[in-house]
Scaffold this motif. Structure first.
Motif, PDB file in Angstrom:
ATOM      1  N   GLN A  21       0.829  -1.218   0.000  1.00 36.21           N
ATOM      2  CA  GLN A  21       0.000   0.000   0.000  1.00 36.21           C
ATOM      3  C   GLN A  21       0.868   1.274   0.000  1.00 36.21           C
ATOM      4  OE1 GLN A  21      -3.824   0.184   1.092  1.00 36.21           O
ATOM      5  NE2 GLN A  21      -3.913  -1.777   0.057  1.00 36.21           N
ATOM      6  N   PHE A 343     -13.238  -2.371  15.605  1.00 37.33           N
ATOM      7  CA  PHE A 343     -13.313  -3.800  15.387  1.00 37.33           C
ATOM      8  C   PHE A 343     -11.965  -4.309  14.884  1.00 37.33           C
ATOM      9  CE2 PHE A 343     -15.366  -7.617  13.718  1.00 37.33           C
ATOM     10  CZ  PHE A 343     -16.239  -7.856  14.766  1.00 37.33           C
ATOM     11  N   GLN A 345     -10.807  -6.494  12.791  1.00 33.25           N
ATOM     12  CA  GLN A 345     -10.555  -6.584  11.342  1.00 33.25           C
ATOM     13  C   GLN A 345     -10.387  -5.209  10.721  1.00 33.25           C
ATOM     14  OE1 GLN A 345     -12.570  -8.954  12.650  1.00 33.25           O
ATOM     15  NE2 GLN A 345     -11.625 -10.791  11.817  1.00 33.25           N
ATOM     16  N   ASP A 346     -11.147  -4.257  11.224  1.00 30.88           N
ATOM     17  CA  ASP A 346     -11.055  -2.906  10.676  1.00 30.88           C
ATOM     18  C   ASP A 346      -9.703  -2.292  11.026  1.00 30.88           C
ATOM     19  OD1 ASP A 346     -13.636  -2.946   9.537  1.00 30.88           O
ATOM     20  OD2 ASP A 346     -14.505  -2.563  11.496  1.00 30.88           O
ATOM     21  N   THR A 349      -7.087  -3.818   8.784  1.00 32.51           N
ATOM     22  CA  THR A 349      -7.137  -3.239   7.432  1.00 32.51           C
ATOM     23  C   THR A 349      -6.483  -1.857   7.425  1.00 32.51           C
ATOM     24  OG1 THR A 349      -9.166  -4.415   6.927  1.00 32.51           O
ATOM     25  CG2 THR A 349      -8.672  -2.506   5.565  1.00 32.51           C
ATOM     26  N   ASN A 352      -2.877  -2.372   7.445  1.00 33.22           N
ATOM     27  CA  ASN A 352      -2.483  -2.763   6.081  1.00 33.22           C
ATOM     28  C   ASN A 352      -2.304  -1.528   5.205  1.00 33.22           C
ATOM     29  OD1 ASN A 352      -2.204  -4.528   3.688  1.00 33.22           O
ATOM     30  ND2 ASN A 352      -4.198  -3.707   3.125  1.00 33.22           N
ATOM     31  N   SER A 353      -3.209  -0.561   5.353  1.00 29.14           N
ATOM     32  CA  SER A 353      -3.127   0.641   4.513  1.00 29.14           C
ATOM     33  C   SER A 353      -1.874   1.447   4.834  1.00 29.14           C
ATOM     34  CB  SER A 353      -4.385   1.508   4.672  1.00 29.14           C
ATOM     35  OG  SER A 353      -4.354   2.213   5.904  1.00 29.14           O
ATOM     36  N   ALA A 376     -12.946 -10.721  18.840  1.00 31.61           N
ATOM     37  CA  ALA A 376     -11.801 -10.723  17.927  1.00 31.61           C
ATOM     38  C   ALA A 376     -10.681  -9.840  18.472  1.00 31.61           C
ATOM     39  CB  ALA A 376     -12.225 -10.215  16.558  1.00 31.61           C
ATOM     40  N   PHE A 404     -10.078   4.658  11.069  1.00 31.04           N
ATOM     41  CA  PHE A 404      -9.747   3.421  10.359  1.00 31.04           C
ATOM     42  C   PHE A 404     -10.342   3.407   8.957  1.00 31.04           C
ATOM     43  CE2 PHE A 404     -13.659   2.399  12.552  1.00 31.04           C
ATOM     44  CZ  PHE A 404     -14.370   1.652  11.636  1.00 31.04           C
ATOM     45  N   LEU A 405     -11.331   4.238   8.727  1.00 30.19           N
ATOM     46  CA  LEU A 405     -11.886   4.303   7.372  1.00 30.19           C
ATOM     47  C   LEU A 405     -10.951   5.034   6.406  1.00 30.19           C
ATOM     48  CD1 LEU A 405     -15.693   4.862   8.015  1.00 30.19           C
ATOM     49  CD2 LEU A 405     -14.591   2.784   7.180  1.00 30.19           C
ATOM     50  N   ASP A 406      -9.867   5.625   6.945  1.00 34.26           N
ATOM     51  CA  ASP A 406      -8.843   6.207   6.063  1.00 34.26           C
ATOM     52  C   ASP A 406      -8.345   5.163   5.072  1.00 34.26           C
ATOM     53  OD1 ASP A 406      -9.029   8.520   7.464  1.00 34.26           O
ATOM     54  OD2 ASP A 406      -7.090   8.340   8.489  1.00 34.26           O
ATOM     55  N   ALA A 407      -8.399   3.891   5.490  1.00 29.75           N
ATOM     56  CA  ALA A 407      -7.932   2.810   4.622  1.00 29.75           C
ATOM     57  C   ALA A 407      -8.660   2.836   3.286  1.00 29.75           C
ATOM     58  CB  ALA A 407      -8.134   1.466   5.313  1.00 29.75           C
ATOM     59  N   TYR A 408      -9.877   3.385   3.276  1.00 32.01           N
ATOM     60  CA  TYR A 408     -10.666   3.399   2.040  1.00 32.01           C
ATOM     61  C   TYR A 408     -10.743   4.779   1.390  1.00 32.01           C
ATOM     62  CZ  TYR A 408     -12.183  -0.969   4.104  1.00 32.01           C
ATOM     63  OH  TYR A 408     -12.201  -2.200   4.666  1.00 32.01           O
ATOM     64  N   PHE A 409     -10.554   5.823   2.206  1.00 31.50           N
ATOM     65  CA  PHE A 409     -10.845   7.158   1.665  1.00 31.50           C
ATOM     66  C   PHE A 409      -9.643   8.092   1.619  1.00 31.50           C
ATOM     67  CE2 PHE A 409     -14.949   5.648   3.301  1.00 31.50           C
ATOM     68  CZ  PHE A 409     -15.668   5.705   2.118  1.00 31.50           C
ATOM     69  N   ALA A 410      -8.536   7.722   2.275  1.00 31.89           N
ATOM     70  CA  ALA A 410      -7.410   8.663   2.325  1.00 31.89           C
ATOM     71  C   ALA A 410      -6.687   8.700   0.981  1.00 31.89           C
ATOM     72  CB  ALA A 410      -6.454   8.282   3.427  1.00 31.89           C
TER      73      ALA A 410
ATOM     74  N   PRO B   7     -15.776  12.417   0.581  1.00 34.66           N
ATOM     75  CA  PRO B   7     -15.283  11.282   1.384  1.00 34.66           C
ATOM     76  C   PRO B   7     -15.754  11.375   2.828  1.00 34.66           C
ATOM     77  CG  PRO B   7     -13.534  12.116  -0.008  1.00 34.66           C
ATOM     78  CD  PRO B   7     -14.694  13.049  -0.182  1.00 34.66           C
ATOM     79  N   ARG B  11     -17.779   8.418   4.802  1.00 31.15           N
ATOM     80  CA  ARG B  11     -17.386   7.843   6.095  1.00 31.15           C
ATOM     81  C   ARG B  11     -18.550   7.895   7.068  1.00 31.15           C
ATOM     82  NH1 ARG B  11     -11.571   8.943   7.484  1.00 31.15           N
ATOM     83  NH2 ARG B  11     -10.598   9.601   5.556  1.00 31.15           N
ATOM     84  N   TYR B  18     -23.075   1.460  10.856  1.00 31.25           N
ATOM     85  CA  TYR B  18     -22.391   0.542  11.768  1.00 31.25           C
ATOM     86  C   TYR B  18     -22.884   0.759  13.202  1.00 31.25           C
ATOM     87  CZ  TYR B  18     -18.703  -1.837  14.359  1.00 31.25           C
ATOM     88  OH  TYR B  18     -18.018  -2.665  15.207  1.00 31.25           O
ATOM     89  N   CYS B  42     -12.478 -13.119   7.685  1.00 24.26           N
ATOM     90  CA  CYS B  42     -12.939 -12.092   8.614  1.00 24.26           C
ATOM     91  C   CYS B  42     -13.866 -12.789   9.592  1.00 24.26           C
ATOM     92  CB  CYS B  42     -13.645 -10.969   7.880  1.00 24.26           C
ATOM     93  SG  CYS B  42     -14.022  -9.548   8.929  1.00 24.26           S
ATOM     94  N   ILE B  43     -14.269 -12.056  10.609  1.00 23.49           N
ATOM     95  CA  ILE B  43     -15.076 -12.690  11.642  1.00 23.49           C
ATOM     96  C   ILE B  43     -16.546 -12.749  11.250  1.00 23.49           C
ATOM     97  CG2 ILE B  43     -15.574 -10.569  12.887  1.00 23.49           C
ATOM     98  CD1 ILE B  43     -14.931 -12.276  15.441  1.00 23.49           C
ATOM     99  N   ASN B 118     -14.627   2.350  -2.893  1.00 18.62           N
ATOM    100  CA  ASN B 118     -13.174   2.200  -2.734  1.00 18.62           C
ATOM    101  C   ASN B 118     -12.748   0.880  -2.116  1.00 18.62           C
ATOM    102  OD1 ASN B 118     -12.632   4.777  -3.720  1.00 18.62           O
ATOM    103  ND2 ASN B 118     -13.037   5.684  -1.709  1.00 18.62           N
ATOM    104  N   LYS B 121      -9.509  -0.952  -2.830  1.00 23.97           N
ATOM    105  CA  LYS B 121      -8.217  -0.488  -2.281  1.00 23.97           C
ATOM    106  C   LYS B 121      -7.715  -1.445  -1.199  1.00 23.97           C
ATOM    107  CE  LYS B 121      -7.494   4.370  -1.945  1.00 23.97           C
ATOM    108  NZ  LYS B 121      -7.758   5.612  -1.195  1.00 23.97           N
ATOM    109  N   GLN B 122      -8.642  -2.136  -0.548  1.00 22.18           N
ATOM    110  CA  GLN B 122      -8.292  -3.100   0.495  1.00 22.18           C
ATOM    111  C   GLN B 122      -8.856  -4.447   0.051  1.00 22.18           C
ATOM    112  OE1 GLN B 122      -6.284  -2.282   2.825  1.00 22.18           O
ATOM    113  NE2 GLN B 122      -6.340  -0.078   2.492  1.00 22.18           N
ATOM    114  N   ARG B 125     -10.773  -7.090   1.889  1.00 22.41           N
ATOM    115  CA  ARG B 125     -12.075  -6.802   2.489  1.00 22.41           C
ATOM    116  C   ARG B 125     -13.234  -6.828   1.493  1.00 22.41           C
ATOM    117  NH1 ARG B 125     -11.225  -4.761   7.428  1.00 22.41           N
ATOM    118  NH2 ARG B 125     -13.304  -5.522   7.862  1.00 22.41           N
TER     119      ARG B 125
END
Lengths: 410, 149
Positions: A21, A343, A345-346, A349, A352-353, A376, A404-410, B7, B11, B18, B42-43, B118, B121-122, B125
């Motif tokens: 990434q 969470f 997993q989030d 991720t 990971n980013s 988890a 953590f949503l930066d992983a998708y929007f940053a 963006p 979010r 959620y 994933c869980i 997006n 990008k991951q 997921r």
């Protein structure tokens, strides 16, 4: 002394400055698998430059392969201090080794009402085969209670063990919380009660010195790929007289001495008895190189270094208000945590980013998370090539918090 | 959904679903078809319930444990699908999957679901963003006659 910078020159995964990434890779998932140094890659490749099958050729090329296979067996024997190389069985990995104990020994000798002791912290591969064996034999599974920190103690084994207990099957180092169990003491308790002990060494053999004679254990299972070796190769160590009593898990070529069409079969002696079919020869070559590589660095050095790294990481993590560490006191290089309100997993991720590889989820130890009270967790795990800077990078990213949503929007 | 969705708004939409999922509840009665879905990496471990009457998706809801992405994507899907003809629902599903895999898609039917544009990008997921959607598609296609729980 561990010189991480110098060590990394042996590892293509580091030498090639891999990015994830867009960030330099920070690999903190060593409890899942490990990187391979050049000598291991060369050893694997070398098999294919001098290919032949083992134990079935009348020519020099085949003989040479037999010699190499035996050399690996001897290297494993030395590495875990077994009495004989005939106590070293090649398998596909720790899961297959653990299954071999369950089906080859458990299914054959357990009777209705016999007890198998496990803990709630075991990996699925050390639980599910026993579920099946219990179903087949009528044996009963009992769980040794853990302390409130999630630790297994010899004292609790003593409290749980009984006259019907035939097997105690526990991890040396648990894969979620990373506690180093006092296997020597637990083996003593098991033997005094007339039970055998099967140890899951998947997380211990790569990281600390394991001496099967000193621990006095009956079985030890581990995987090559978690100790810088190839995937698809693992070991089952068993005391010779036990291996000799066991049934093979697979039947076929290479494990029988002779058979007649009416069904009379005589098997070869261990370890060949358990190694039907052509073995994972490239894996066997690579495993030996991995063992020699680890021996060169020194298991005592590896253990000491990882312990220091773990303490450093926990101390730094403790400074962060937004992080919960679940196993600050555990001795191995496994750090299990969550970021509050995120969470697992989030969070993984998000890491990971930023180029950081960690494992999230239930880590196969599904029962344990009921015990921990969280569904988890995020697991970071180190090896001897992990640097202090890797930990700093993790801390920096956790500190900066970020969304953590930066992983998708940053 | 306007293309100008920032963006920051995306979010917010994900976090709203959620924190307060609108359709995360047990079905009202026994007339729903259901499908259990879980993820290998994933869980996510969810149950999706769909009530189809006269070829119309009358109601959908879901229950279970799921990460942010799967919670929000499943919840948004329920809101989007309720009241749609099965054929429309399939079209919406196809557009969503195309978007997730970065293929040309018709955004006019996706409404809030565009917030997952997006996801690729991951890559790890993608399953989280599609797990609930795939359940609905399977139920529509195969008419799962799973016992209502």
């Amino acid at each position: 002394m561990i010189d991480v910078k110098k060590i990394r020159e042996d590892f293509p995964m580091y030498k090639e400055n891999l990015k994830m990434q867009g960030h330099p890779l920070v690999f903190l998932d060593n409890a899942a698998t490990t990187f391979k140094p050049e000598p291991v890659l060369k050893a694997v490749e070398s098999y294919y430059y001098h290919t032949s099958n083992s134990h079935r050729g009348d020519y020099d090329l085949a003989y040479d392969v037999d010699v190499q296979v035996l050399e690996t067996r001897k290297a494993v024997k030395r590495f875990i201090n077994a009495k004989s190389e005939n106590e070293i069985v090649f398998t596909a990995g720790a899961s297959m080794s653990l299954n071999l104990v369950a089906y080859g020994y458990g299914a054959k000798y357990l009777k209705e009402g016999d007890e198998i002791l496990l803990t709630e912290a075991e990996h699925a591969s050390n639980i599910l085969p026993w579920f099946k064996v219990a179903e087949m034999t009528g044996a009963v599974i009992k769980y040794i209670p853990l302390t409130k920190e999630g630790r297994l103690t010899a004292e609790n084994v003593k409290k749980t063990i009984g006259s019907r207990t035939k097997l105690v099957c526990v991890a040396h180092i648990t894969n979620v919380l990373g506690y180093v169990n006092d296997i020597k003491e637990i083996a003593k308790v098991a033997h005094e009660a007339g039970a055998l002990i099967s140890v899951d060494g998947a997380q211990s053999v790569p990281h600390i010195k394991v001496d099967v004679q000193d621990l006095d254990i009956d079985f030890l299972s581990f995987s090559g790929h978690k100790m810088c070796g190839p995937t698809g190769i693992g070991i089952l160590y068993g005391k010779y007289q036990l291996l000799d009593m066991m049934d093979p898990f697979l039947s076929g070529g290479g494990m029988n001495a002779k058979f007649e069409m009416c069904g009379n079969v005589s098997y070869l002696k261990p370890p060949a008895k358990f190694e039907a079919g052509t073995q994972n020869l490239e894996g066997i070559y690579g495993l030996r190189a991995a063992i020699e590589y680890l021996e060169k660095i020194g298991m005592e050095n590896i253990e000491k270094y990882e312990k220091e790294l773990k303490i450093y990481a926990v101390n730094e993590l403790k400074k962060l208000d937004n992080v919960i560490v679940y196993n600050p006191e555990s001795e191995s290089g496994i750090i299990t945590f969550n970021v509050k309100g995120v969470f697992a997993q989030d969070e993984a991720t998000f890491l990971n980013s930023k180029g950081i590889a960690v494992r999230s989820g239930q880590h196969c130890a599904k029962i344990l998370n009921d015990f921990l009270g969280t569904v988890a967790t995020v697991r970071a795990s180190v090896y001897f090539y992990t640097s202090k800077e890797d930990i700093d990078e993790l801390i920096n990213v956790l500190k900066s918090g970020g969304d953590f949503l930066d992983a998708y929007f940053a | 959904m306007p293309i100008s969705l920032s963006p920051q708004m995306m979010r917010q939409i994900i976090m709203d679903h959620y924190d307060n999922p609108l359709f995360k509840h047990e079905p009202k009665d026994d007339s729903y078809q259901s499908l259990h879905q879980h993820s290998d990496n994933c869980i996510d471990d969810i149950m999706v319930y769909v009530k189809v009457e006269n070829d119309i998706v009358v109601d959908t809801c879901w229950t279970g444990v799921a990460c942010t992405i799967s919670t929000a994507s499943t919840d948004i899907m329920c809101g989007l699908m309720n009241g749609k003809k099965a054929q429309e629902a399939r079209y919406i599903y196809d557009q969503y999957i195309k978007m997730i895999h970065e293929e040309p898609y018709d955004d006019s039917v996706l409404d809030e679901a565009v917030v997952f544009m997006n996801t690729s990008k991951q890559a790890a997921r993608i399953r989280c963003a599609t797990i609930g959607w795939d359940a609905l598609k399977d139920i529509l296609d195969e008419g799962h006659n799973h016992e209502p729980r």
